[in-house]
Motif scaffolding. Structure first.
Motif, short mmCIF file in Angstrom:
data_model
loop_
_atom_site.label_atom_id
_atom_site.label_comp_id
_atom_site.label_asym_id
_atom_site.label_seq_id
_atom_site.Cartn_x
_atom_site.Cartn_y
_atom_site.Cartn_z
N THR A 280 0.86 -1.18 0.00
CA THR A 280 0.00 0.00 0.00
C THR A 280 0.89 1.23 0.00
O THR A 280 2.07 1.17 0.38
N ILE A 281 0.31 2.34 -0.41
CA ILE A 281 1.09 3.58 -0.42
C ILE A 281 1.45 4.03 1.00
O ILE A 281 2.59 4.47 1.23
N PRO A 282 0.56 3.93 2.00
CA PRO A 282 0.99 4.29 3.36
C PRO A 282 2.18 3.46 3.85
O PRO A 282 3.02 3.97 4.59
N GLU A 283 2.26 2.19 3.43
CA GLU A 283 3.42 1.39 3.81
C GLU A 283 4.68 1.83 3.04
O GLU A 283 5.78 1.81 3.58
N LEU A 284 4.50 2.21 1.79
CA LEU A 284 5.63 2.63 0.97
C LEU A 284 6.17 3.98 1.41
O LEU A 284 7.37 4.26 1.25
N TRP A 285 5.31 4.82 1.97
CA TRP A 285 5.69 6.19 2.28
C TRP A 285 6.94 6.32 3.15
O TRP A 285 7.86 7.08 2.81
N PRO A 286 7.05 5.58 4.27
CA PRO A 286 8.29 5.69 5.08
C PRO A 286 9.53 5.25 4.30
O PRO A 286 10.63 5.77 4.56
N LYS A 287 9.38 4.31 3.38
CA LYS A 287 10.52 3.87 2.59
C LYS A 287 10.99 4.98 1.65
O LYS A 287 12.19 5.18 1.46
N LEU A 288 10.05 5.71 1.09
CA LEU A 288 10.40 6.85 0.24
C LEU A 288 11.14 7.91 1.05
O LEU A 288 12.15 8.48 0.60
N ALA A 289 10.64 8.16 2.26
CA ALA A 289 11.29 9.14 3.12
C ALA A 289 12.68 8.67 3.53
O ALA A 289 13.64 9.47 3.57
N ASP A 290 12.81 7.38 3.83
CA ASP A 290 14.11 6.83 4.21
C ASP A 290 15.11 6.96 3.07
O ASP A 290 16.27 7.34 3.28
#
Length: 476
Positions: free
Chosen positions: A311-321
């Motif tokens: 999901t995008i909410p799960e992907l979001w922290p990875k993008l920030a990282d």
């Protein structure tokens, strides 16, 4: 003093005489085939005479072309300035200081007439064909003049681009370069955002210094105390010169009797060249003549996103990282997120629990997760939106068959200023050639190729790559 028309007539007569002499030299060369007791010296002499006649004809044709251009310039000058300056007080244009920019280029884009028929001047690819395969001196003269125009726009450009004196036959006009970039291919988005510098004229491996140990400073606690001292150390990062090339065989009839055949074929070769080069910069193995692509550089930041139901909410922290590691370890910010268009479409399609899109168009929303661009998309370079204020660039040359299940893609986040791409020429192959293949079957080979060197490992910590099963893009 002779008029410009009289000068043109004199030059035309010299050109016609040179053409007659050239034809006679060619006939003499052909007649040697049946001459008894033919010697090698006779052949060399005949070829030399033919080549000298060719050179004389080219010079004569160039003189005619130059005088014709001056006449056109004078006509245009009279039309523009007659409104303000009495005709009798002006000297002819060819007696005055040369006015840069008044004359038209040798090769112009096709123009449309009012009756709908195409109106064209000299055609670059047609002249290239006629000169390389038919040794047409008039075509050679126009190509030579085009080369001078290229050099005048940017002194040293042609030599820098191709490393040869015969630049006029290899550097296409800008309007053709633009046409080549418009074919339906994945293009070269990632290549276009790297730091581009000219490829040196010689050498098959470029070495880029890479600092591995920096100097140090220290606070001197008291006068006379020892201060910090560390010697700088560096290693050479090799960037081999690679070749991307392709060709296709076309009948002479298609070229000589067809319409825009050579432009379409060269355009498709050039577009595929750009796509293949871009794919190497992303995932090249570094062996078998390939560049070492970004995904295969040692020491880059790797972020893994594992999920059976991404999901995008799960992907979001990875993008920030991914962005944060570039900021924290390279001490610069990333200049772009690069991903496939289907992955970006998935991000655009994500909604919250109320059915509202997480990515809002423009900047009208309050606290959006991301912002989508409202500008038209140019898949060659233009960003389609932003994440954390960092532009998002789409590149469908990123593989979608990676991972153990061969169904994963990747997201690249980097300061692309640290990725060095050296090329002969920007956005198109530098060499366009016609080579006769089989004279018995009247086939001609259309060849396009270019040289480049790429260094993605200059600063490995300037690159973050997100990988894992969470990047199996779900169907929308």
């Amino acid at each position: 003093m002779p008029t410009i028309q009289e000068l043109i007539s004199q030059a035309t007569r010299r050109r016609d005489a040179a053409q007659t002499a050239r034809d006679r030299a060619q006939d003499d060369l052909v007649s040697l085939r049946d001459a008894p007791g033919l010697t090698e010296e006779q052949v060399r002499t005949a070829i030399s005479a033919r080549d000298e006649a060719d050179a004389t004809l080219r010079e004569a044709q160039s003189a005619v072309d130059e005088l014709t251009r001056v006449q056109a310039e004078e006509t245009e000058y009279q039309r523009l300035s007659a409104r303000t300056t009495p005709t009798g007080t002006r000297a002819p244009a060819y007696d005055q200081v040369h006015r840069v920019g008044m004359e038209q280029r040798t090769y112009q884009p096709p123009q449309a007439s009012m009756d709908g028929r195409g109106v064209t001047g000299p055609d670059f690819l047609r002249d290239l064909y006629d000169y390389q395969l038919k040794r047409d001196p008039a075509a050679g003269g126009r190509l030579e003049r085009h080369g001078r125009e290229v050099e005048a726009l940017d002194p040293g450009f042609a030599q820098r681009m191709v490393g040869t004196g015969a630049v006029s036959g290899f550097v296409p006009p800008q309007y053709l370069t633009d046409l080549f970039a418009d074919f339906a291919r994945a293009g070269r988005p990632l290549a276009n955002i790297c730091s581009g510098i000219p490829l040196p004229e010689t050498g098959m491996e470029m070495n880029i210094p890479r600092v591995t140990t920096g100097t140090t400073t220290s606070v001197q606690a008291a006068e006379g105390d020892t201060i910090g001292n560390t010697d700088l150390d560096d290693t050479l990062l090799p960037a081999p010169v690679r070749t991307v090339a392709g060709y296709t065989d076309v009948s002479r009839q298609a070229i000589e009797r067809g319409t825009m055949v050579q432009s379409l074929v060269f355009g498709d070769l050039a577009a595929d060249y750009n796509s293949k080069l871009d794919a190497q910069l992303i995932n090249g193995s570094g062996t078998s003549g390939q560049h070492t692509g970004v995904l295969n550089v040692a020491g880059i930041n790797t972020i893994t996103y594992t999920s059976a139901a991404p999901t995008i909410p799960e992907l979001w922290p990875k993008l920030a990282d991914a962005a944060g590691r570039v900021m924290g370890q390279r001490f610069t910010g990333p200049t772009a997120f690069v991903m496939r268009s289907d992955l970006w479409a998935w991000i655009l399609a994500e909604t919250d629990t109320a059915g509202r899109p997480l990515v809002e168009p423009g900047t009208v929303a309050t606290n959006p997760i991301a912002v989508a661009s409202t500008r038209p998309v140019d898949y060659q370079v233009t960003a389609v939106g932003s994440l954390f204020g960092v532009p998002v660039v789409l590149d469908n040359n990123i593989p979608s068959n990676l991972g153990t299940g061969t169904n994963e893609t990747r997201i690249i986040v980097a300061d692309f200023r640290d990725l060095i791409l050296m090329e002969d020429e920007s956005a198109a192959p530098v060499q366009l050639r016609f080579d006769e293949v089989l004279s018995a079957s009247l086939q001609v080979r259309l060849l396009a190729y270019g040289y480049s060197a790429f260094a993605a490992g200059r600063q490995p910590k300037a690159v973050s790559v997100i990988a894992g099963t969470g990047l199996i893009v779900p169907a929308l």
